[in-house]
Design a protein around this motif. Structure first.
Motif, PDB file in Angstrom:
ATOM      1  N   GLU A 388       0.817  -1.107   0.142  1.00 37.08           N
ATOM      2  CA  GLU A 388       0.068  -0.050   0.104  1.00 37.08           C
ATOM      3  C   GLU A 388       0.777   1.162  -0.030  1.00 37.08           C
ATOM      4  O   GLU A 388       2.012   1.103   0.440  1.00 37.08           O
ATOM      5  CB  GLU A 388      -0.786  -0.014   1.323  1.00 37.08           C
ATOM      6  CG  GLU A 388      -0.097  -0.364   2.368  1.00 37.08           C
ATOM      7  CD  GLU A 388      -0.813  -0.215   3.805  1.00 37.08           C
ATOM      8  OE1 GLU A 388      -1.682   0.464   3.908  1.00 37.08           O
ATOM      9  OE2 GLU A 388      -0.461  -0.914   4.696  1.00 37.08           O
ATOM     10  N   GLN A 415       2.203  -6.687  -7.240  1.00 37.94           N
ATOM     11  CA  GLN A 415       0.892  -7.289  -7.092  1.00 37.94           C
ATOM     12  C   GLN A 415       0.917  -8.804  -6.962  1.00 37.94           C
ATOM     13  O   GLN A 415       1.901  -9.354  -7.572  1.00 37.94           O
ATOM     14  CB  GLN A 415       0.059  -6.878  -8.450  1.00 37.94           C
ATOM     15  CG  GLN A 415      -0.170  -5.339  -8.596  1.00 37.94           C
ATOM     16  CD  GLN A 415      -0.982  -5.116  -9.494  1.00 37.94           C
ATOM     17  OE1 GLN A 415      -0.728  -5.628 -10.978  1.00 37.94           O
ATOM     18  NE2 GLN A 415      -1.975  -4.374  -9.424  1.00 37.94           N
ATOM     19  N   THR A 502      -2.389  -2.389 -14.501  1.00 37.08           N
ATOM     20  CA  THR A 502      -2.406  -2.928 -12.948  1.00 37.08           C
ATOM     21  C   THR A 502      -3.607  -2.710 -11.981  1.00 37.08           C
ATOM     22  O   THR A 502      -3.806  -3.197 -11.088  1.00 37.08           O
ATOM     23  CB  THR A 502      -1.262  -2.241 -12.118  1.00 37.08           C
ATOM     24  OG1 THR A 502      -1.376  -0.720 -12.362  1.00 37.08           O
ATOM     25  CG2 THR A 502       0.172  -2.390 -12.863  1.00 37.08           C
ATOM     26  N   ASP A 504      -4.183   0.364 -10.822  1.00 38.35           N
ATOM     27  CA  ASP A 504      -3.702   1.445 -10.039  1.00 38.35           C
ATOM     28  C   ASP A 504      -3.445   2.669 -10.982  1.00 38.35           C
ATOM     29  O   ASP A 504      -2.907   2.737 -12.202  1.00 38.35           O
ATOM     30  CB  ASP A 504      -2.256   1.151  -9.401  1.00 38.35           C
ATOM     31  CG  ASP A 504      -2.697   0.042  -8.273  1.00 38.35           C
ATOM     32  OD1 ASP A 504      -2.990   0.566  -7.316  1.00 38.35           O
ATOM     33  OD2 ASP A 504      -2.149  -1.200  -8.313  1.00 38.35           O
ATOM     34  N   ARG A 519      -5.682   2.334  -6.202  1.00 43.72           N
ATOM     35  CA  ARG A 519      -6.409   1.552  -7.215  1.00 43.72           C
ATOM     36  C   ARG A 519      -7.548   2.366  -7.720  1.00 43.72           C
ATOM     37  O   ARG A 519      -8.145   3.495  -7.220  1.00 43.72           O
ATOM     38  CB  ARG A 519      -7.286   0.467  -6.330  1.00 43.72           C
ATOM     39  CG  ARG A 519      -6.474  -0.421  -5.636  1.00 43.72           C
ATOM     40  CD  ARG A 519      -5.751  -1.505  -6.577  1.00 43.72           C
ATOM     41  NE  ARG A 519      -6.633  -2.230  -7.390  1.00 43.72           N
ATOM     42  CZ  ARG A 519      -6.324  -2.988  -8.179  1.00 43.72           C
ATOM     43  NH1 ARG A 519      -4.974  -3.736  -7.953  1.00 43.72           N
ATOM     44  NH2 ARG A 519      -6.744  -3.760  -9.052  1.00 43.72           N
ATOM     45  N   ASN A 525      -7.865  -1.123  -0.232  1.00 41.70           N
ATOM     46  CA  ASN A 525      -6.593  -1.751   0.513  1.00 41.70           C
ATOM     47  C   ASN A 525      -6.686  -1.603   2.079  1.00 41.70           C
ATOM     48  O   ASN A 525      -6.376  -0.539   2.437  1.00 41.70           O
ATOM     49  CB  ASN A 525      -5.401  -0.972  -0.359  1.00 41.70           C
ATOM     50  CG  ASN A 525      -4.146  -1.668  -0.136  1.00 41.70           C
ATOM     51  OD1 ASN A 525      -3.975  -2.346   0.778  1.00 41.70           O
ATOM     52  ND2 ASN A 525      -3.480  -1.773  -1.106  1.00 41.70           N
TER      53      ASN A 525
END
Ligand code: PRX
Length: 648
Positions: A388, A415, A502, A504, A519, A525
């Motif tokens: 994170e 990830q 991803t 993100d 995200r 998260n």
């Protein structure tokens, strides 16, 4: 993010850089240029150098069926042999796994002993349980060395393991067992937490229903607490393993045979079985251990994750053992008996690299800001974070108090799907900035782009993508090739071709450094653990009196994000619903998904086409003033109503 471009820069420690594998930015650039100019040559060189091939590969990369790619075709290997056998001559007596139990009990397992334990375990699975190459084995274990033996035993015989984190409920375990059609579950009676025994076996019992594919359950006795036993299905590990041979010939595996599945949350209610294969995964696990943590022969490496998450797979078991390192495994809770526990462990075991999540750093900071000063932490060289975004105050404390302002902090971005680090500083080379993952690891073509593949303006947020397949990338979603394509390769194109997205968002700063902003989908998260809002919603909807629900993330001081649920009841009389909802979540998913806030409201803000406006709900959860246009909502008055409820 206004000061994104003016963050203080911390340069690598000169002494450290002198001995580092990658000791300067020139060396970093040389590697990245080599990969850019001759991508296959770069990977082929490393694969030949790092892996003990049983048979060499004949083709480095086959992209003809993208995104279903193949790396190192023709190659034959065995991952357990890569992690154990090849070290026996040179480091047989070296500690492979240094285990510290919750109650302070310590075991040092050498590579030679690991070889014996894994071979016996593998023979047990083959002979007593009939496990064959390609069979799926679910591992539901506490943090004890047998969890690593189980993983490596599966790898040795070519079985595909699927570890389910020990905090997941029986329902979550059941779903994962059934999706993978696992015929064996490996578990323990329980383990110890804060010096008290707890149980795992009852969760397994509840997960195995009449129609379950599970035929046999292997139970490792850790705390010898009394647990139920189903004759003919449940077997004692210690009894069976005793008389097994300590030689088990490693199965010859193709580079692209599956190694393991690991279920992770996505944007639907059903978790995805992320599939990793043999050669590419183990190659990158090993290379990132060497490059990102710069672990040396005498070093002791500690990653505090649980083996139930990808971090535990790659950086407790596979990466450290593949490179022949000493890896620490810890059963307990890092704040028990006090917030000095990890620092005492650093002192006792002379730990050189320490790798943890920002949530742990925030908790340790809050509970004992000066605790690190009480211990000899001089062995530490590299500190890592994962899972994170880390906030600058936590980063600063970690840097100054834990690392005595001399250790590099590697903020590693990756990830479950990437298998290993993809963006991270290299401790001897990269000048670091607080709370910034910095640059792609050499070989990884990570870029921030928009949906058409254009680079956003400086300071503008874009989508974090990887534009070429890399060896340790996800190979598929178990049993669902369409979901694999849609979830990762459906949204972003570069030069007209789909690329890996991803999920993100990220921003470049003026030096081209990448800062991950979080995200962009409906995944939140919580304490570094990925949680699909749809999964939590599906659990809440199981309550008889719930008509509708929307779950969003809300910033949380310690956990990074907390879970905030907006619930519309069928019968508006609220009595015990909040408590009951969390009870349901606990049984459907586990404690990690409990809601921090539950607000009962008369309706949800929806567009006329019925889409829930989560943006508004996220703002309301943060206590922000709603400035956006809400006139397009089906019933704008609902917003004021929810606002009122949130305030109360
Ligand atoms: O949002 C990113 C965040 O964690 C997500 C991946 O979660 P998971 O698959 O559970 O793996 C966690 C451990 C590798 C990412 O999509 N994330 C991971 N590392 C970082 C991060 N966010 C910011 N900075 C990081 N260093």
């Amino acid at each position: 993010m206004s000061d994104l471009h003016n963050r203080k820069v911390y340069y690598p420690n000169e002494e450290f850089s002198k001995n580092a594998r990658i000791g300067s930015m020139e060396e970093y650039k040389k590697l990245q240029d080599e990969a850019t100019n001759d991508y296959e040559g770069f990977w082929s060189r490393h694969a030949k150098d790092k892996i003990d091939w049983i048979e060499p590969f004949t083709n480095t990369l086959d992209e003809s069926n993208f995104p279903f790619v193949k790396w190192f075709e023709g190659g034959k290997l065995n991952v357990s042999a890569q992690c154990i056998d090849r070290h026996l001559d040179t480091r047989g007596d070296k500690t492979a796994i240094l285990f510290e139990g919750d109650r302070g009990d310590v075991q040092r397992i050498s590579y030679k002993e690991l070889h014996v334990r894994v071979n016996k375990f593998a023979n047990l699975l083959k002979e007593d349980f009939g496990v064959k190459k390609g069979d799926r084995v679910v591992i539901y274990m506490p943090m004890i060395p047998e969890a690593a033996f189980a993983m490596l035993a599966c790898a040795r015989i070519g079985a595909i393991h699927s570890i389910v984190f020990g905090g997941f409920s029986s329902e979550a375990l059941k779903d994962r067992i059934e999706d993978a059609k696992a015929k064996v579950v490996i578990t323990a009676d329980g383990a110890y937490r804060k010096e008290k025994p707890y149980l795992l076996k009852p969760v397994v019992d509840a997960a195995i229903t009449r129609t379950s594919p599970v035929e046999k359950v292997l139970v490792v006795e850790r705390n010898n607490e009394k647990v139920d036993w189903v004759d003919g299905r449940d077997f004692s590990y210690h009894k069976l393993v005793e008389n097994k041979s300590d030689e088990c010939e490693p199965e010859v595996m193709d580079s692209e045979d599956p190694l393991f599945l690991l279920y992770t949350s996505g944007s639907t209610g059903k978790p995805k079985g992320v599939q990793h294969n043999q050669a590419g995964y183990i190659l990158w696990a090993q290379m990132t251990m060497e490059w990102v943590f710069d672990v040396k022969e005498q070093d002791v490496f500690w990653c505090t994750a649980d083996v139930g998450w990808i971090t535990g797979h790659t950086y407790i078991v596979y990466g450290p053992l593949a490179m022949g390192a000493t890896t620490v495994m810890f059963e307990g809770v890092i704040t028990h008996p006090d917030a000095g526990r990890p620092w005492k462990m650093v002192q006792d075991h002379k730990i050189n690299q320490f790798y943890t999540a920002p949530t742990a750093i925030r908790v340790l900071h809050k509970m004992g800001a000066d605790e690190p000063l009480k211990y000899d932490m001089s062995t530490l060289k590299v500190l890592g974070t994962v899972g994170e975004p880390i906030d600058p105050p936590a980063w600063k404390w970690y840097y100054e108090k834990v690392g005595s302002s001399k250790c590099a902090i590697v903020d590693t971005y990756w990830q479950t799907e990437t298998g290993g680090h993809v963006i991270s500083p290299l401790p001897g080379a990269t000048p670091i900035k607080p709370a910034c993952a910095t640059l792609p690891v050499p070989g990884i073509m990570a870029e921030i782009i928009d949906e058409e593949g254009n680079t956003p303006e400086l300071g503008e947020k874009g989508l974090l993508c990887i534009t070429r397949p890399w060896p340790s990338m996800i190979r598929g979603v178990w049993g669902d090739p369409d979901r694999f394509k849609k979830a990762y390769f459906g949204d972003v194109k570069k030069n007209g071709k789909p690329v890996y997205f991803t999920g993100d968002g990220a921003i470049y700063d003026k030096d081209g450094y990448i800062t991950v902003t979080g995200r962009t989908d409906d995944v939140i998260n919580v304490s570094g653990h990925r949680m699909g809002t749809a999964e939590v919603e599906a659990a809440i909807l199981k309550h008889d009196n719930v008509a509708e629900v929307a779950v969003v993330g809300k910033p949380h001081d310690l956990k990074g994000e907390g879970i905030f649920a907006y619930v519309v009841l069928k019968c508006e009389e609220v009595c015990k619903e909040a408590q009951e909802i969390n009870t349901i979540i606990k049984s459907e998913i586990g404690n990690i998904a409990l809601c921090d806030d539950i607000v009962f409201c008369p309706g949800l803000p929806k567009t006329r086409s019925g889409k829930i406006m989560r943006r508004i709900l996220r703002s309301l959860a943060k206590g922000e003033e709603i400035t956006q246009d809400i006139s397009t909502l089906e019933d704008p008055s609902v917003v004021a109503c929810i606002e009122e409820k949130v305030k109360n």
